[in-house]
Design a protein around this motif. Structure first.
Motif, short mmCIF file in Angstrom:
data_model
loop_
_atom_site.label_atom_id
_atom_site.label_comp_id
_atom_site.label_asym_id
_atom_site.label_seq_id
_atom_site.Cartn_x
_atom_site.Cartn_y
_atom_site.Cartn_z
N LYS A 53 5.64 -80.66 41.26
CA LYS A 53 4.21 -80.37 41.28
C LYS A 53 3.73 -80.13 42.71
O LYS A 53 2.78 -79.41 42.96
N TRP A 54 4.43 -80.79 43.67
CA TRP A 54 4.17 -80.64 45.10
C TRP A 54 5.51 -80.57 45.81
O TRP A 54 6.53 -80.96 45.27
N VAL A 101 -4.47 -78.52 40.41
CA VAL A 101 -4.96 -79.26 41.59
C VAL A 101 -4.21 -78.84 42.84
O VAL A 101 -4.63 -79.18 43.95
N ASN A 102 -3.13 -78.12 42.68
CA ASN A 102 -2.39 -77.58 43.81
C ASN A 102 -2.73 -76.10 44.01
O ASN A 102 -3.36 -75.70 44.98
N ILE A 103 -2.36 -75.28 43.03
CA ILE A 103 -2.44 -73.82 43.22
C ILE A 103 -3.87 -73.32 43.32
O ILE A 103 -4.20 -72.46 44.15
N GLY A 127 2.89 -83.81 32.21
CA GLY A 127 1.73 -84.49 32.74
C GLY A 127 1.13 -83.74 33.92
O GLY A 127 1.52 -82.62 34.24
N GLY A 128 0.14 -84.35 34.56
CA GLY A 128 -0.44 -83.73 35.75
C GLY A 128 -1.55 -82.75 35.46
O GLY A 128 -1.92 -81.96 36.34
N GLY A 129 -2.08 -82.76 34.23
CA GLY A 129 -3.19 -81.87 33.91
C GLY A 129 -2.75 -80.43 33.71
O GLY A 129 -1.58 -80.13 33.44
N LEU A 130 -3.70 -79.53 33.87
CA LEU A 130 -3.44 -78.12 33.61
C LEU A 130 -2.64 -77.48 34.74
O LEU A 130 -2.79 -77.82 35.91
#
Length: 728
Positions: A53-54, A101-103, A127-130
């Motif tokens: 995710k990161w 939340v990243n891109i 997980g981690g949302g959309l």
């Protein structure tokens, strides 16, 4: 693959992806603990994510985890692993969806757009949302390459694994292969001199627009492999191997990238039979093959796996592959209270005897080509937009009396043929389609099995014919070589008619109505095959009559023996059409099966069908089988060899060969905790008399006798697995 990368082919891998705890939501990762637990399991390689995710090391290309600070998790793992002689392969997600939340915060310019001005499609992922997908036409392309270069040049990694080789990742399909981000719109205008055509259904656009979109979709799809090849060359300049994501046997990355890669990973092993098939195809293709043992789960904080992990691991290793413990994070969290001792014991055996297993390869005996009716294997070919849509499918049903009568699936027949060989304890490998036109590759195998392989090119037919005349043995069934290039191009006669010794015919008019009375939608009803009295099949096969499903009407050519005939139930003394024929051709032998025995074995595991094909192999190969085993079908035997050494793996498979899998993701094997030992196993192994035969697990010598050219061994019992080595 190169000998210097033998460690990749035989790796015992602990996998730590970065999509779940301890990398999300909070950064709780401890490299020392990872290596300590991996060492307790006797792993020798860690596959570690450079990003999920990161990213997990400071860089200017891929935003790092908000809690990373100045830490470099890749360096932390390298320091701990290298101190104990372990290698580290880093995983680089390629084209993967990224959390919003990243891109959307850091790089909204990367986003794929399904229509002009539209928002990207949204996904949920571990997980981690959309999450949203990036487009390789955007600055994401250069960021990916910059990230890969920094990873490779600033870290002493031992290899890279590139996910995923799938063009238009997470937005596949004919519409999904067309992106309307500002970068794609501008690049399209520069190339074609006009705005990029759009319609909610692009198939409704004019022909000229669809042709432009097809060319554009192909070029954008190729960007995926372009960046993978560039990343692979970065690794190659530093002498480290590159593995890639195979997706499935019918979902390769572009083959031009496969020529750059040293190995391939099948993300999930699938059913037990599929695991064996996939490992054998990688092995025969000269690639290191990694298969998941276990898998990524939504419950990574618990170690909850059973003995299915051991079965998966020993089967993959015996088939020539590496063992990739995909649930490594579970093992780390679970230790020491939930330590998987059986898996650790297996890895300990592999570690203790690394010199024995290095350069060891499965014995070659039967080859089955993995050929699909439309010969489309690359994801790019099946996922890109086309001006004229392509329906990737198997053969259509035959229309008889205006009713559809199903044709056996070519891929299912391949699976059934593979299963028939394993049930007869015969070594078997899938080979790629190029092998059928390569005399050197074909010559490696004493037996070529073509289970309903519908289309053969002229070059392939000529090569197969030469193979048989030079001494090869051929078993073919149903409509092998009876189709043209299209899935429904049924020919008037077999391309291999002369070699098979049969000609296709129409049903006799006087028997046509009777035949129609013996049909149903899945094939035939109350129809059988009967051995010809005093023929070699009747002498070698104890069942005089056996069931048949769909079959092809044929007549024998001069010089061909009919050793079994199709009959109607209740009229078994009336031979109708040839069911099994045989002939000698040059120095070789050929058997043709008019019906698809493979389909029956795949669906029903019929013992008489197993024994039928076993008797056929015995006639085809009079010098004898490589192995005979008196034991149940589920006791799988996989012989391996190298100069001066033979190793036999026995795997006590507890389920049906086509068992189902979980229907929720991840699609894992169902757990089991007990494996009933198989008692009184007698095996005969065709190898030169060894100086020593020993049990690799216990280290104890195994008594044997020599009977002709066979080694005879009696085992009191076999537990979940056994490994025996014969050294000269």
């Amino acid at each position: 693959m190169s000998v210097r990368f033998e460690w990749v082919r035989r790796a015992r891998v602990f996998m730590m992806d970065n999509y779940h705890p301890p990398f999300w939501p909070d950064l709780e990762f401890d490299a020392r603990r990872l290596v300590e637990v991996a060492r307790r399991y006797h792993a020798n390689v860690i596959r570690f994510g450079s990003a999920g995710k990161w990213s997990v090391f400071p860089n200017e290309f891929w935003p790092p985890h908000p809690q990373l600070g100045s830490r470099d998790l890749v360096d932390e793992v390298l320091t701990e692993a290298h101190a104990h002689g372990m290698k580290v392969i880093t995983y680089i997600p390629t084209g993967h969806i990224v959390p919003d939340v990243n891109i959307r915060v850091h790089h909204p310019e990367w986003l794929y757009r399904p229509a002009p001005g539209a928002e990207p499609p949204l996904h949920l992922h571990h997980g981690g949302g959309l999450h949203s997908p990036p487009c390789l036409s955007t600055p994401y392309h250069d960021a990916y390459l910059g990230f890969a270069e920094q990873l490779v040049t600033e870290h002493e990694i031992d290899g890279i694994y590139t996910d995923s080789g799938v063009p238009y990742h997470s937005h596949c399909g004919k519409e999904g292969s067309l992106c309307y981000c500002d970068y794609c719109l501008e690049k399209f205008r520069q190339r074609f001199g006009c705005p990029m055509p759009y319609a909610p259904d692009p198939d409704t656009l004019p022909d000229s627009d669809r042709e432009m979109l097809e060319a554009w979709s192909l070029s954008v799809g190729r960007l995926m492999v372009d960046v993978l090849i560039e990343g692979a060359r970065l690794a190659g300049e530093r002498g480290i191997p590159v593995l890639t994501h195979g997706c499935s046997m019918a979902g390769w990355p572009e083959l031009r990238f496969m020529k750059e890669a040293d190995g391939i990973l099948y993300e999930a092993g699938g059913t037990f039979l599929h695991r064996l098939e996939a490992a054998s195809l990688g092995e025969s293709s000269g690639l290191a093959t990694w298969q998941y043992v276990g898998g990524l789960t939504p419950w990574s904080r618990l170690q909850w796996f059973g003995r299915e992990l051991v079965e998966q691991a020993v089967a993959s290793f015996a088939s020539g592959g590496a063992v990739n413990v995909a649930c490594g994070v579970n093992m780390v969290y679970g230790a020491p209270s939930h330590f998987h001792q059986e898996l650790a014991d297996l890895f300990s055996t592999f570690e203790t005897h690394e010199a024995l297993f290095d350069e060891l390869h499965p014995t070659r005996f039967a080859a089955i080509p993995f050929i699909l009716p439309m010969r489309i294997y690359e994801r790019l070919q099946s996922h890109r937009f086309r001006a004229q849509p392509v329906d990737v499918r198997d053969r259509s049903p035959d229309l008889i009396m205006d009713c559809p009568i199903n044709n056996p699936s070519q891929q299912h027949c391949i699976e059934g043929g593979f299963s028939l060989m394993t049930a007869n304890h015969l070594p078997v490998q899938l080979v790629d389609q190029d092998s059928l036109s390569d005399p050197e590759k074909l010559a490696r195998y004493p037996l070529l099995y073509l289970p309903n392989i519908g289309h053969l090119t002229e070059d392939e037919a000529a090569c197969v014919t030469d193979y048989v005349h030079a001494g090869g043995r051929l078993l073919a069934s149903y409509r092998t070589s009876l189709y043209g290039p299209g899935p429904d191009d049924l020919l008037d006669d077999f391309t291999l008619s002369e070699l098979l010794g049969v000609e296709r015919i129409d049903c006799d008019p006087q028997r046509l109505e009777d035949y129609h009375q013996h049909l149903w939608y899945a094939g035939t009803f109350d129809m059988y095959a009967r051995s010809v009295e005093d023929g070699w099949l009747a002498r070698g096969f104890s069942e005089p009559i056996w069931p048949v499903n769909r079959f092809e009407f044929v007549r024998a050519r001069p010089g061909t023996d009919v050793v079994a005939n199709i009959v109607f139930g209740g009229r078994e003394d009336e031979p109708l059409w040839p069911a099994v024929t045989s002939r000698e051709a040059g120095k070789g032998r050929v058997v043709y099966l008019a019906a698809t025995a493979e389909q029956l074995h795949r669906e029903y595991q019929m013992l008489m069908i197993r024994d039928l094909v076993g008797a056929i192999v015995d006639w085809l190969c009079p010098e004898g089988r490589p192995l005979r085993l008196e034991g149940p079908d589920q006791l799988l035997a996989i012989p391996n060899e190298k100069p001066g050494t033979n190793v036999l793996f026995l795997v006590n498979h507890t389920g049906e060969r086509m068992e189902g899998m979980a229907q929720i993701w991840p699609r894992l094997d169902r757990q089991f905790t007990y494996v009933a030992p198989v008692p009184d196993v007698r095996l005969r192994w065709r190898i030169a008399p060894p100086k020593r035969l020993w049990d690799v697990v216990t280290g104890q010598d195994v008594a044997f006798t020599v009977e002709g050219d066979m080694l005879s061994v009696d085992l009191a019992s076999v537990g979940q697995y056994a490994i025996m080595a014969a050294t000269s």
